[in-house]
Enzyme design. Structure first.
Site, short mmCIF file in Angstrom:
data_model
loop_
_atom_site.label_atom_id
_atom_site.label_comp_id
_atom_site.label_asym_id
_atom_site.label_seq_id
_atom_site.Cartn_x
_atom_site.Cartn_y
_atom_site.Cartn_z
CE LYS A 156 -1.01 9.81 70.71
NZ LYS A 156 -1.66 8.90 69.80
CB SER A 192 -6.02 12.22 68.44
OG SER A 192 -4.81 11.70 68.92
CG ASP A 248 -5.42 19.12 53.93
OD1 ASP A 248 -4.71 20.13 54.07
OD2 ASP A 248 -5.10 17.99 54.38
#
Length: 727
Positions: A514, A489, A500
């Site tokens: 998740k 999460s 990224d």
């Protein structure tokens, strides 16, 4: 994360993203009197079938409407769904196919395709009919088992060349009750053999097994309407995704307690797994986590209070197991578990845990430093370990200027490490199951100038983008993020954003996956936890199902086939949406191959990695075992080989730590018990995975002098233009 979990974050320093937990309750939240020991059951007792109530029928209709019109997944209630609900329901009631026969299954053929339409309109009787038949068969089997034990386990022949299938979840249904008798005779032999090999006398074995089967029989006779309804509804809701589930009024009470109070107990998240209660994850800083023996995917067989006999909990309702594990601070509870690594459900271990409160400071971020020599130069690498993404909302709302939060604590630790002159930074997110979403957003902001951190898409395809709007950067130098399968999460959001943006490398193993958001909605009877949104990275790819794939992979002991989103039935798939503009600070493509090569060369000669690989190979072999022998001599040889391997691995680790070896497996287990009794005895030595993260950082500094100095935020932001595609 759920709405209720957001509420929890304001009241308690507990992770509020559940990291792949479905139908879970956190253990031992309040002080409570444990349930009494099991009583013997009159074999002549008659099972009273349970029946649905009007309140349950109304709740069923509301659940069906919510699922069809508000769940993220667009799924119609159809004939195909009916068949899948039927299979999931049977899997819950008789997942190992040890109670029902092929003839029983054939009785259900007529209703198998009609469950969907019945569930739309609150017609619960078909589901209750299935439940009642299964309970009757459970009672028959347990009475048979008790009869075998009472006849004398010395009558069982362990010289025959027999074996038993370890996992029957994919096996064919047996033909009739005679075939079930044979199957259960083998199951009893298997249970007796396992205890004989561990040195238990036959009288004690018989007593243990009788109490086990009598306890399960008692639970079967005490079946309630709510048990059938909750099992049936969860088979139904699980078709949409594994995190959508129904909470009965009693389960809702436990769930709401969890959301509103600090943890006091052993600090473990549990869920039902057929007739067992399974450990999903451990709460960072909790007694079970510090004790170190209880692991995710372990299944609980019995629970013993201090100084009392164990209570067998196979077949118990989850809320009752939770009640039994609860207890006062500083009291001890002993769990008998089937380890996740066990090849056979008769192989159990006992783990004593001292109950305590999970304190915020024990979940807090902490720092360390590594000093590495390279070519005559010493590199100082800072290490920050983050067990969970936390925030003390009460203190914040009270205006306390020193309130604790992950971002505030990490910022302060970075300041201290920069004062020590660190050359690079390692962020350790292993076993971090998530927490407050805004903390993940804010913590990304410590490492970037400003920009988006995560996208959230709802069922209507509306996308919300969370953004770090603070242009200040706490740390602009080289960065490594460590992850493993239990990183979930909020951890995945942070690691994905760092990857990224090109702000650092992700090292370790694939994360949990998740990437969904749940809300808890009240019903007329209980609550529905329903998935309403998905997380997406700034590059457009979801963290759901796939998680974050590390740039440099390190093998893990954790079994990915058992733990992780992609190991769950009906998990929402990975997909992607449009990327959002974000700065790409550094392009690792020019050095990543060399970094991987150097890493591989180190691990090829590393004694720590060699030992890790031996453990993984041993565990893989154990998990792959599909049959075990019921011949005493063959089984003893198998058992002794396993025990020798366990001792060899433990002593190899002792040797690496410069400590004397254990002379026997008993000495190892005594030492483990001693460690468990002394929660204050912690090993502060940095583990070799963290050291390898530091080595990779030193490689980065060696290979690219551009990363050798800490850049200003302005220099960092000016390195490359904004991009909108994934790296």
């Amino acid at each position: 994360m759920t709405i209720a979990e957001n509420i929890m974050a304001r009241r308690s320093p507990v992770p509020n993203i559940r990291g792949g937990v479905c139908r879970a309750i956190t253990v031992a939240l309040l002080l409570s009197t444990p349930l009494g020991l099991q009583a013997k059951v009159d074999p002549a007792s008659v099972y009273e079938p349970v029946a649905p109530t009007i309140e349950q029928a109304r709740a069923n209709i509301l659940i069906a409407r919510q699922l069809q019109f508000t769940h993220f997944r667009d799924l119609n209630i159809s004939d195909e769904l009916s068949a899948n609900v039927f299979e999931a329901y049977l899997d819950y009631l008789d997942g190992q196919r040890i109670y029902l026969t092929k003839a029983d299954i054939e009785k259900f053929d007529q209703i198998k395709g009609q469950l969907g339409s019945a569930l739309k309109t609150g017609q619960l009787q078909p589901g209750f009919d299935i439940y009642n038949l299964v309970q009757q068969r459970v009672i028959e089997r347990l009475k048979f088992a008790i009869g075998v034990i009472e006849n004398g386990i010395d009558k069982l022949d362990f010289t025959e060349n027999e074996s038993i299938l370890v996992d029957r979840s994919e096996a064919d249904w047996v033909a009739d009750s005679k075939a079930l008798d044979e199957l259960w005779r083998k199951r009893i032999k298997n249970a007796v053999l396992a205890q004989r090999l561990s040195g238990t006398k036959d009288e004690a074995i018989a007593d243990t097994l009788l109490r086990r089967y009598e306890g399960q029989l008692k639970r079967a006779y005490q079946a309630r309407s709510e048990d059938a309804f909750q099992a049936y509804m969860n088979a139904f809701t699980g078709m949409w995704d594994p995190h959508t589930s129904y909470f009965s009024p009693r389960t809702s009470e436990n769930f709401n307690i969890n959301m509103s109070l600090s943890l006091e107990g052993i600090g473990a998240v549990l869920q039902s797994d057929n007739e067992y209660t399974k450990v999903v994850r451990l709460v960072p800083g909790g007694p079970a986590s510090k004790q170190g023996e209880l692991q995710p995917a372990d299944r609980i067989v019995s629970v013993a209070q201090e100084g009392e006999k164990p209570v067998n909990v196979i077949g118990w309702r989850l809320d009752e197991v939770v009640d039994l594990i609860r207890g006062p601070r500083n009291s001890s509870v002993t769990l008998e578990v089937i380890p996740a690594t066990a090849s056979d459900e008769t192989m159990t271990e006992t783990i004593a845990i001292t109950r305590d409160e999970v304190k915020l400071e024990e979940q807090s971020a902490s720092k360390d430093t590594l000093h590495l020599q390279r070519g005559g130069k010493e590199y100082t690498i800072g290490v920050i370990t983050i067990p969970t993404f936390y925030a003390d909302f009460q203190a914040m709302q009270a205006g306390d200027p020193n309130y604790k939060s992950t971002t505030r604590d990490v910022r302060e630790l970075i300041t201290q490490l920069k004062a020590e002159g660190v050359d690079g930074l390692v962020i350790d997110l292993r076993n971090n199951g998530g927490g407050a979403l805004h903390e993940a957003n804010d913590m990304v902001g410590l490492f970037i100038d400003k920009g988006p951190t995560v996208q959230i898409r709802n069922a209507n395809n509306d996308v919300q983008v969370l953004v770090d709007e603070d242009p200040s950067v706490a740390y602009a130098g080289p960065l490594v993020v460590l992850t493993n399968r239990m990183s979930a999460s909020a951890s995945e959001i942070f690691a994905g954003a760092i990857q990224d943006y090109g702000r650092g490398l992700v090292v370790g193993s694939q994360t949990f996956g998740k990437g969904t958001v749940q809300a808890v909605r009240p019903l007329n009877h209980g609550q529905l936890k329903i998935t309403q949104s998905k997380f997406y990275r700034v590059s457009g790819g979801s963290t759901q199902h796939k998680g974050v794939i590390p740039d440099i992979e390190i093998p893990s002991r954790i079994d990915k086939t058992r733990i992780g989103e992609d190991a769950l039935e009906h998990a929402l798939p990975w997909d992607q949406i449009e990327a959002v503009p974000h700065t790409r600070y550094y392009d690792f493509s020019s050095i990543i191959d060399e970094l991987r090569q150097r890493h591989d060369q180190r691990f090829a000669t590393s004694p720590e990695f060699s030992l890790l690989q031996k453990e993984i190979d041993f565990l893989t072999k154990q998990r792959a075992t599909d049959r075990v022998s019921l011949n005493l001599n063959e089984r003893r040889e198998e058992y002794e080989q396993i025990e020798r391997t366990r001792l060899a691995i433990a002593n190899a680790r002792r040797e690496l730590d410069g400590k004397p070896p254990f002379e026997s497996l008993e000495a190892l287990e005594d030492w483990q018990d001693q460690q468990a009794a002394d929660l204050a005895s912690t090993d502060d030595e940095v583990d070799f995975i963290i050291r390898e993260g530091g080595q990779i950082m030193a490689d980065m500094l060696d290979l690219n002098s551009r990363m050798a100095s800490i850049l200003t935020p302005q220099q960092l932001a000016a390195q490359t233009p904004a991009v909108t595609s994934s790296p």
